[in-house]
Write an enzyme that holds these catalytic residues in place. Structure first.
Site, PDB file in Angstrom:
ATOM      1  N   SER A  50       0.854  -1.198   0.000  1.00  0.00           N
ATOM      2  CA  SER A  50       0.000   0.000   0.000  1.00  0.00           C
ATOM      3  C   SER A  50       0.887   1.244   0.000  1.00  0.00           C
ATOM      4  O   SER A  50       2.098   1.142   0.228  1.00  0.00           O
ATOM      5  CB  SER A  50      -0.888   0.012   1.244  1.00  0.00           C
ATOM      6  OG  SER A  50      -0.088   0.211   2.405  1.00  0.00           O
ATOM      7  N   ASP A  82      -0.665  -1.170  -4.109  1.00  0.00           N
ATOM      8  CA  ASP A  82      -2.081  -1.350  -3.759  1.00  0.00           C
ATOM      9  C   ASP A  82      -2.708   0.016  -3.447  1.00  0.00           C
ATOM     10  O   ASP A  82      -2.116   0.830  -2.726  1.00  0.00           O
ATOM     11  CB  ASP A  82      -2.126  -2.267  -2.527  1.00  0.00           C
ATOM     12  CG  ASP A  82      -3.527  -2.727  -2.179  1.00  0.00           C
ATOM     13  OD1 ASP A  82      -4.354  -2.862  -3.098  1.00  0.00           O
ATOM     14  OD2 ASP A  82      -3.779  -2.971  -0.983  1.00  0.00           O
ATOM     15  N   ASP A 104      -6.349   3.980  -7.605  1.00  0.00           N
ATOM     16  CA  ASP A 104      -7.649   3.988  -6.932  1.00  0.00           C
ATOM     17  C   ASP A 104      -8.194   5.413  -6.957  1.00  0.00           C
ATOM     18  O   ASP A 104      -7.909   6.223  -6.080  1.00  0.00           O
ATOM     19  CB  ASP A 104      -7.514   3.481  -5.494  1.00  0.00           C
ATOM     20  CG  ASP A 104      -8.855   3.509  -4.757  1.00  0.00           C
ATOM     21  OD1 ASP A 104      -9.855   3.945  -5.357  1.00  0.00           O
ATOM     22  OD2 ASP A 104      -8.882   3.096  -3.590  1.00  0.00           O
ATOM     23  N   GLU A 134     -10.255   0.737  -9.953  1.00  0.00           N
ATOM     24  CA  GLU A 134     -11.412   0.344  -9.130  1.00  0.00           C
ATOM     25  C   GLU A 134     -12.641   1.143  -9.507  1.00  0.00           C
ATOM     26  O   GLU A 134     -12.569   2.341  -9.755  1.00  0.00           O
ATOM     27  CB  GLU A 134     -11.066   0.572  -7.648  1.00  0.00           C
ATOM     28  CG  GLU A 134     -12.227   0.324  -6.707  1.00  0.00           C
ATOM     29  CD  GLU A 134     -11.829   0.461  -5.230  1.00  0.00           C
ATOM     30  OE1 GLU A 134     -10.677   0.113  -4.867  1.00  0.00           O
ATOM     31  OE2 GLU A 134     -12.668   0.926  -4.445  1.00  0.00           O
ATOM     32  N   ASN A 256      -7.460 -10.004  -2.687  1.00  0.00           N
ATOM     33  CA  ASN A 256      -6.595  -9.235  -1.793  1.00  0.00           C
ATOM     34  C   ASN A 256      -6.779  -9.607  -0.329  1.00  0.00           C
ATOM     35  O   ASN A 256      -7.900  -9.632   0.165  1.00  0.00           O
ATOM     36  CB  ASN A 256      -6.924  -7.742  -1.917  1.00  0.00           C
ATOM     37  CG  ASN A 256      -6.441  -7.141  -3.219  1.00  0.00           C
ATOM     38  OD1 ASN A 256      -6.064  -7.850  -4.131  1.00  0.00           O
ATOM     39  ND2 ASN A 256      -6.456  -5.826  -3.293  1.00  0.00           N
TER      40      ASN A 256
END
Ligand code: 13P
Ligand code: G3H
Ligand code: ZN
Length: 311
Positions: A50, A82, A104, A134, A256
């Site tokens: 992340s 991520d 994202d 996403e 995930n």
């Protein structure tokens, strides 16, 4: 082997009706636990980092460790950013050796999400890096969302088709009822995923890899250890494993897992520290914790995702 993209992994997973585990790592010890677990069952694996983990672990160290891993384990390993939200971080990941990035921009409206995603796709593809984006609200249970049609806050199949076509992404994270964190459902609420929506998207985008976020199962034996030794995550429940298996058999190619890693790793550290108060060398706590991660990862891969023996 050097680090690989997820392209071939997903193509094989789609065809073979299984999914690849993407495990969030916060340090190198956890990364090794994930890789030990995946290698023990001969499975391809995605190391997910992340933005928080990227900053904590420090970018160059992440890439160096992942490259060393790819060389030391005889399985395909992808290094993935991520929930990338910061364009500077995303582009840097592409530049320094990540093989996959997620943009994202799901908090923005549809057109803005497309615009931002396209910018990432252009940058990443030019350097051979694949892109996940996403669409829809992968909600937390606290989010009070008004459901005014069949699709509610979930990913609308029409939007999914248009989004994939216009952005040129390589995989799409969809919202069908999963949620991030240890609490995915309200107390008393029956865990449910919208397989009807997943199937509709699959029909409209044949062969296209889909991704499930917020897909930890919160193994109760590991949660018990975490809570028994001073942790406070009462009554956490995750996504039932039979639902994840069903999703893996459909178009979901990447699942995930972050929360399970944390519950497992820190639960074991809590236990080890409580059981060995006389010890003060980190290894005596960290080695069992790393092994606990490896065991959980191997179990999840073989019992749920089905990517064992697919390396
Ligand atoms: P969990 O919180 O369910 O592990 O989800 C992790 C995730 O989606 C990381 O992107
Ligand atoms: O969904 C994200 C992962 O569980 C990582 O969370 O942003 O706290 O590192 P993080
Ligand atoms: Zn996520």
């Amino acid at each position: 082997m050097s680090l690989v993209t997820t392209k071939e992994m997903f193509a094989k997973a789609y065809e073979g009706h299984y999914s690849i585990g993407a495990f969030n790592v916060d340090d190198i010890d956890i990364m090794q636990g994930v890789l030990d677990g995946a290698a023990s069952v001969n499975a391809p694996v995605i190391i997910a980092v992340s933005e928080g983990a990227y900053k904590f672990m420090r970018p160059d160290f992440v890439v160096a460790a992942a490259r060393a891993a790819a060389e030391n384990y005889d399985i395909p390993v992808a290094l993935h950013l991520d929930h990338g939200k910061d364009m500077g971080i995303i582009k840097n990941c592409v530049d320094i050796g990540f093989t996959s990035v997620m943009i994202d921009a799901s908090a923005y409206d549809f057109e803005e999400n497309i615009r931002i995603t396209k910018e990432v796709v252009e940058y990443a593809h030019a350097k051979g890096v694949v892109v996940e984006s996403e669409l829809g609200a992968i909600a937390g249970i606290e989010d009070d969302i008004v459901v005014d049609d069949k699709y509610g806050q979930f990913t609308h199949p029409d939007d999914a088709v248009e989004f994939v076509k216009r952005t040129g992404i390589d995989s799409l994270a969809i919202a069908i009822g999963t949620a991030h964190g240890a609490y995915k459902f309200k107390p008393g609420q029956k865990p449910q995923l919208r397989f009807d929506i997943l199937e509709e998207i699959q029909e409209r985008l044949p062969g296209f890899p889909l991704v499930l976020h917020g897909a930890s199962s919160v193994p109760q034996d590991r949660l018990e250890i975490f809570n028994q030794y001073g942790g406070q995550l009462p009554a956490a429940i995750g996504i039932p494993t039979d639902m994840l298996r069903e999703a893996s058999e459909k178009a979901v190619c990447k699942i995930n897992v972050g929360t399970d890693i944390r519950v497992c790793y820190f639960g074991e550290i809590r236990r080890q520290m409580a059981l060995k108060p006389e010890k003060f060398d980190g290894r005596s706590f960290l080695e069992p914790a790393r092994n606990a991660v490896a065991e959980m990862v191997a179990k999840r891969i073989t019992e749920v995702f089905g990517s064992n023996d697919k390396a």
